[in-house]
Write an enzyme that holds these catalytic residues in place. Structure first.
Site, PDB file in Angstrom:
ATOM      1  N   HIS A   1      42.485  -9.905 -30.506  1.00 42.93           N
ATOM      2  CA  HIS A   1      41.076  -9.627 -30.214  1.00 42.93           C
ATOM      3  C   HIS A   1      40.726 -10.242 -28.856  1.00 42.93           C
ATOM      4  CE1 HIS A   1      36.946  -8.595 -31.073  1.00 42.93           C
ATOM      5  NE2 HIS A   1      36.605  -9.794 -30.632  1.00 42.93           N
TER       6      HIS A   1
ATOM      7  N   VAL B   1      35.775  -8.675 -40.697  1.00 43.38           N
ATOM      8  CA  VAL B   1      36.046  -8.095 -39.373  1.00 43.38           C
ATOM      9  C   VAL B   1      36.354  -9.234 -38.398  1.00 43.38           C
ATOM     10  CG1 VAL B   1      35.076  -6.760 -37.452  1.00 43.38           C
ATOM     11  CG2 VAL B   1      34.595  -6.095 -39.813  1.00 43.38           C
TER      12      VAL B   1
HETATM   13  C1  GAR Z   1      42.979  -5.029 -26.130  1.00 42.97           C
HETATM   14  O1  GAR Z   1      42.184  -5.665 -25.161  1.00 42.97           O
HETATM   15  C2  GAR Z   1      42.736  -5.605 -27.505  1.00 42.97           C
HETATM   16  O2  GAR Z   1      42.488  -6.984 -27.481  1.00 42.97           O
HETATM   17  C3  GAR Z   1      41.511  -4.857 -27.921  1.00 42.97           C
HETATM   18  O3  GAR Z   1      41.727  -3.545 -27.490  1.00 42.97           O
HETATM   19  C4  GAR Z   1      42.556  -3.579 -26.320  1.00 42.97           C
HETATM   20  C5  GAR Z   1      43.733  -2.673 -26.562  1.00 42.97           C
HETATM   21  O4  GAR Z   1      44.490  -2.551 -25.391  1.00 42.97           O
HETATM   22  N1  GAR Z   1      41.307  -4.910 -29.335  1.00 42.97           N
HETATM   23  C6  GAR Z   1      40.091  -4.956 -29.889  1.00 42.97           C
HETATM   24  O5  GAR Z   1      39.049  -4.935 -29.264  1.00 42.97           O
HETATM   25  C7  GAR Z   1      40.102  -5.050 -31.400  1.00 42.97           C
HETATM   26  N2  GAR Z   1      38.825  -5.419 -31.889  1.00 42.97           N
HETATM   27  P1  GAR Z   1      45.954  -2.002 -25.445  1.00 42.97           P
HETATM   28  O6  GAR Z   1      45.893  -0.677 -26.203  1.00 42.97           O
HETATM   29  O7  GAR Z   1      46.326  -1.810 -24.013  1.00 42.97           O
HETATM   30  O8  GAR Z   1      46.821  -3.020 -26.144  1.00 42.97           O
END
Ligand code: GAR
Length: 202
Positions: free
Chosen positions: A111, A146
């Protein structure tokens, strides 16, 4: 020690998947990525699975699917794959109770904030708007809430006066790409001990 069988869940870009995959390929992680699961047929990150010859599967939510029945189908597939560890890597669906129960303390998530601050969506924008001076990323186990499960690793970055959600997100992402593979490595070496909310390295 047996190599752990890892399933990675993605919805989009897949850069965290790629970071884990790179460390698997370098032999740093005592595991193999046996499958990639996506809820989005257009997820860019699926290309990394294709390039590396890793099986992937897209699960689309059908109109008559409940959250429970959707994840029941995924559970069946995970069992076929003899999955030891699930890594959520930018997977944008909230997991149902059946999969959380089945894989308790075996589902990791990343996260882009220092939990318990700024859970949910747009964590980096929430941090900028709130005016915090530091943010970062959190790798944690999934529980029924969550972004609320036991915390494995956190990495901190400063929030600068002229940051936008995008500049902050890219600073945090660099940390994500170090923290997530490290957490996976520790899990695959059976070095994470979970007692209640506390995760210790052994
Ligand atoms: C990342 O920054 C991850 O931390 C975030 O989505 C992005 C995915 O990037 N996750 C969330 O916000 C979950 N709540 P990626 O597809 O390049 O790994």
């Amino acid at each position: 020690m047996k190599r752990k069988r890892i399933a990675v869940f993605i919805s989009g870009r897949g850069s965290n998947f790629k970071a884990i995959l790179d460390e698997v390929k370098r032999g740093v992680i005592n595991g193999e990525i046996v499958t990639v699961i996506s809820d989005n047929v257009d997820a860019e990150g699926l290309q990394f699975a294709v390039e590396s010859g890793i099986e992937y599967k897209v699960f689309l939510k059908q109109p008559d699917d409940s959250r429970q029945s959707y994840f029941e189908r995924i559970i069946s597939y995970l069992q076929e794959c003899n999955t030891d560890l699930i890594c959520l890597a930018g997977f944008m669906k909230i997991l149902s109770k059946n999969i959380v129960d089945r894989y308790r303390n075996r589902i990791l998530n990343i996260h882009p904030a220092l939990l318990p601050s700024f859970p949910g969506e747009n964590a980096q924008a929430q941090a900028v708007e709130h005016g915090v001076k530091f943010s970062g990323c959190t790798v944690h186990f999934i529980d029924e809430g969550v972004d609320s499960g036991p915390i494995v690793i956190q990495e901190v970055v400063p929030v600068l006066d002229d940051d936008t959600e995008h500049t902050l997100a890219s600073r945090i992402l660099e940390k994500e790409h170090r923290a997530y593979p490290l957490a996976v490595k520790l899990f695959c070496e059976d070095r994470l001990l979970v007692k209640g909310r506390k995760v210790t390295r052994i």
